[in-house]
Design a protein around this motif. Sequence first.
Motif, short mmCIF file in Angstrom:
data_model
loop_
_atom_site.label_atom_id
_atom_site.label_comp_id
_atom_site.label_asym_id
_atom_site.label_seq_id
_atom_site.Cartn_x
_atom_site.Cartn_y
_atom_site.Cartn_z
N GLY A 36 38.44 11.67 -34.07
CA GLY A 36 37.17 10.96 -34.18
C GLY A 36 37.34 9.45 -34.10
N VAL A 37 38.40 8.95 -34.71
CA VAL A 37 38.64 7.50 -34.71
C VAL A 37 38.87 7.00 -33.29
CG1 VAL A 37 40.26 5.71 -35.46
CG2 VAL A 37 39.56 7.50 -37.05
N VAL A 38 39.70 7.73 -32.56
CA VAL A 38 40.00 7.31 -31.19
C VAL A 38 38.76 7.44 -30.32
CG1 VAL A 38 41.29 7.93 -29.12
CG2 VAL A 38 42.46 7.83 -31.34
N ARG A 39 38.04 8.51 -30.49
CA ARG A 39 36.85 8.70 -29.66
C ARG A 39 35.84 7.56 -29.91
NH1 ARG A 39 34.66 13.08 -27.06
NH2 ARG A 39 36.31 14.39 -27.94
N ASP A 40 35.62 7.26 -31.18
CA ASP A 40 34.65 6.20 -31.49
C ASP A 40 35.08 4.85 -30.89
OD1 ASP A 40 33.19 8.05 -32.85
OD2 ASP A 40 33.79 7.38 -34.86
N ALA A 41 36.37 4.57 -31.02
CA ALA A 41 36.86 3.30 -30.48
C ALA A 41 36.74 3.27 -28.95
CB ALA A 41 38.32 3.09 -30.90
N ALA A 42 37.09 4.38 -28.34
CA ALA A 42 37.00 4.44 -26.88
C ALA A 42 35.56 4.28 -26.40
CB ALA A 42 37.60 5.75 -26.37
N ARG A 223 44.68 -2.84 -34.62
CA ARG A 223 45.19 -2.00 -35.71
C ARG A 223 45.38 -0.56 -35.27
NH1 ARG A 223 41.56 -5.31 -38.65
NH2 ARG A 223 39.90 -3.76 -38.50
N LEU A 224 44.45 -0.08 -34.49
CA LEU A 224 44.52 1.30 -34.05
C LEU A 224 45.77 1.55 -33.21
CD1 LEU A 224 41.40 3.24 -32.89
CD2 LEU A 224 43.52 3.53 -31.67
N PHE A 225 46.13 0.59 -32.42
CA PHE A 225 47.29 0.74 -31.54
C PHE A 225 48.61 0.64 -32.31
CE2 PHE A 225 44.63 0.74 -27.89
CZ PHE A 225 45.42 1.19 -26.83
N SER A 236 45.19 7.29 -22.78
CA SER A 236 44.79 8.44 -21.96
C SER A 236 43.32 8.38 -21.56
CB SER A 236 45.07 9.74 -22.73
OG SER A 236 44.13 9.93 -23.77
N VAL A 237 42.55 7.57 -22.25
CA VAL A 237 41.13 7.46 -21.90
C VAL A 237 40.81 6.05 -21.38
CG1 VAL A 237 40.31 9.32 -23.36
CG2 VAL A 237 40.53 7.02 -24.32
N GLY A 238 41.80 5.40 -20.84
CA GLY A 238 41.54 4.17 -20.11
C GLY A 238 41.52 2.89 -20.91
N VAL A 239 42.16 2.90 -22.06
CA VAL A 239 42.20 1.68 -22.88
C VAL A 239 43.66 1.27 -23.07
CG1 VAL A 239 41.61 0.60 -25.07
CG2 VAL A 239 40.10 2.34 -24.10
N SER A 240 44.00 0.10 -22.63
CA SER A 240 45.38 -0.34 -22.71
C SER A 240 45.63 -1.11 -24.01
CB SER A 240 45.73 -1.23 -21.51
OG SER A 240 45.01 -2.44 -21.57
N GLU A 241 46.88 -1.38 -24.27
CA GLU A 241 47.28 -2.03 -25.52
C GLU A 241 46.62 -3.41 -25.62
OE1 GLU A 241 48.85 -3.80 -28.68
OE2 GLU A 241 49.46 -4.66 -26.75
N PRO A 242 45.88 -3.67 -26.69
CA PRO A 242 45.03 -4.86 -26.73
C PRO A 242 45.78 -6.20 -26.78
CG PRO A 242 44.93 -3.66 -28.81
CD PRO A 242 45.67 -2.80 -27.86
N ARG A 243 46.94 -6.23 -27.44
CA ARG A 243 47.64 -7.51 -27.52
C ARG A 243 48.17 -7.93 -26.15
NH1 ARG A 243 51.10 -5.85 -32.68
NH2 ARG A 243 51.08 -4.00 -31.38
N ALA A 244 48.67 -6.95 -25.42
CA ALA A 244 49.14 -7.26 -24.07
C ALA A 244 47.96 -7.64 -23.18
CB ALA A 244 49.88 -6.06 -23.49
N PHE A 245 46.84 -7.00 -23.41
CA PHE A 245 45.63 -7.33 -22.65
C PHE A 245 45.23 -8.77 -22.90
CE2 PHE A 245 41.04 -7.69 -22.16
CZ PHE A 245 40.80 -7.04 -20.95
N LYS A 246 45.24 -9.16 -24.16
CA LYS A 246 44.85 -10.53 -24.47
C LYS A 246 45.87 -11.52 -23.91
CE LYS A 246 43.28 -13.72 -28.00
NZ LYS A 246 42.77 -13.90 -29.36
N ALA A 247 47.13 -11.15 -23.98
CA ALA A 247 48.16 -12.04 -23.43
C ALA A 247 47.94 -12.23 -21.93
CB ALA A 247 49.54 -11.47 -23.72
N ALA A 248 47.62 -11.14 -21.26
CA ALA A 248 47.37 -11.23 -19.81
C ALA A 248 46.14 -12.10 -19.53
CB ALA A 248 47.18 -9.83 -19.23
N TYR A 249 45.16 -11.95 -20.39
CA TYR A 249 43.93 -12.76 -20.24
C TYR A 249 44.24 -14.24 -20.41
CZ TYR A 249 39.42 -14.76 -21.68
OH TYR A 249 38.30 -15.55 -21.80
#
Lengths: 263, 261
Positions: A36-42, A223-225, A236-249
Amino acid sequence: MADALTIDFDRSGIIDPVFAHFAIPVPTLDVPPLSGVVRDAAVRIWVDRARSEYVGVMIVRKLHGLLVDLNAPMDLQELALRMLLDEQRHANLCSAVVGALGGDSGVTFDVPELQQPRSAATLESQLIEMLVGTYACGEVVAHTLLRHVVKALPKSGFRLVLQSIAKDEVLHARFGPTLLASIRAGEQASWIDCPGDAVISALYSAQCRWMLGRDVVDARDVRLFEDDEQARAMCSVGVSEPRAFKAAYMAAVERVRRHARSR
Amino acid sequence: MSTRFSPILICGAATLFSACESSTTTGGGVSDAQSSDAQSSDAQASDTQASDSGDGSSDGDDGGLQDASAEDVVDGDDVYAAEDALPSDDVPVVAEDVQARTDIEFPSDVDEDSVTDTESPDITETDVPGVDAGGPDVDFADVDPGDVDPGDVDPGDVVPGDFDPGDDVQTTKGPQLGEPCDLSIQTWCGDEAVPTLSCEYIEAEWVWTEYNENGLPCFCHPASSPGPAICAVPGFVGIDQSGRDRQAPSLRALRRAARLV
């Protein structure tokens, strides 16, 4: 009075062969078992993406209107319409993912995000501002981020959705820098004058500065990651690691800014 | 106090797409656009891709715009097409068979290992505006936006309770010169979207100063006059604020209620 509205992203339900022929296709996605946690976040993250894309529709509406009112060359007007439909399709895709994940069809917007009204500045100024801020900065960064996410994710239908969006972003990211270069070279003088490098530079600087101030990712997702199992499920549902995402941004914005300043 | 989303003070929610049309008619061709058949994604088929390390942040120093090498291998399975690309080659060509569909690739009909073309826009050096920033510029490379949690910031918090209409810096209600600010709102826009104040770091604190010409322009959110500037960035650039959950009434429900009145 409300300052935000919820917009339904649903389908008309009309079954008509001609409609179907011209309709934007919606993907069918196989959703893996999720907590449920992952689904809600996704769901929340894909809703954010749907919102961003639909805001993109509103922004391109404004762009097209400015091009029309300036009697910009028709190929530019056509590209704007093309990008508008791209953004609509992207919003539709993201919304379809939300549906597949069990989310509802409503997406909430701040009213200004939907209005995208014009300012009191001249039409030429407003267009230049959009070309620099939205396209030469925003869309260039968006394109880089999409590539980052696609590369970071495992194969899935969700990644294919992002790949599909990334294909369109090539045009979107190219539109601003290319048109700006032509304007600066005086090639578009029949319909718009270059405001000068100082103005363009200031716009670059302002936009990049603002973009560097965005959160970009949600602290909840960071936190979730931290949990490997949840991290894999998110990927698996199209969400990548957020810290790396922010770094790329951040790196992408810095590159745009550095590039603008170095020339 | 000025609200963050002042347009609604001008145009009510139920009139978003009616009474407010004067400010949103710039895209009047939307419906027409949506019936366009120019949906092919082939436009990108000829972009050249940089040699890319695959981390999305190593596309060179230009945000990926100057990529020029032959190929890009991603995750070992996504090969980014390395085709010749000249700007003139990038004009979208609508294939005969795509009138009714886009080139969207879905699991049902796509081989994921196939060549994709999510490539660089492939701008050459001469294509990109060469501008010299000039003038003072804050190096935000050292600024960690994460240090500020906008989620904890109410834009209204920076608006003082007192307002002097005679103030020669501002003509509308808003923050005052020299008052503390935070970086979550960087420019304050006055009437007619004229930038009036910038949030600047001076002597170890963030304060409202006279508008810095290198500051955030008000075009980002022109209707918010007065109000904070909020730049619009379409597409895939992440969220504005961490921890923000949005809830609002449905536009359809509001319109339905308006019809019943």
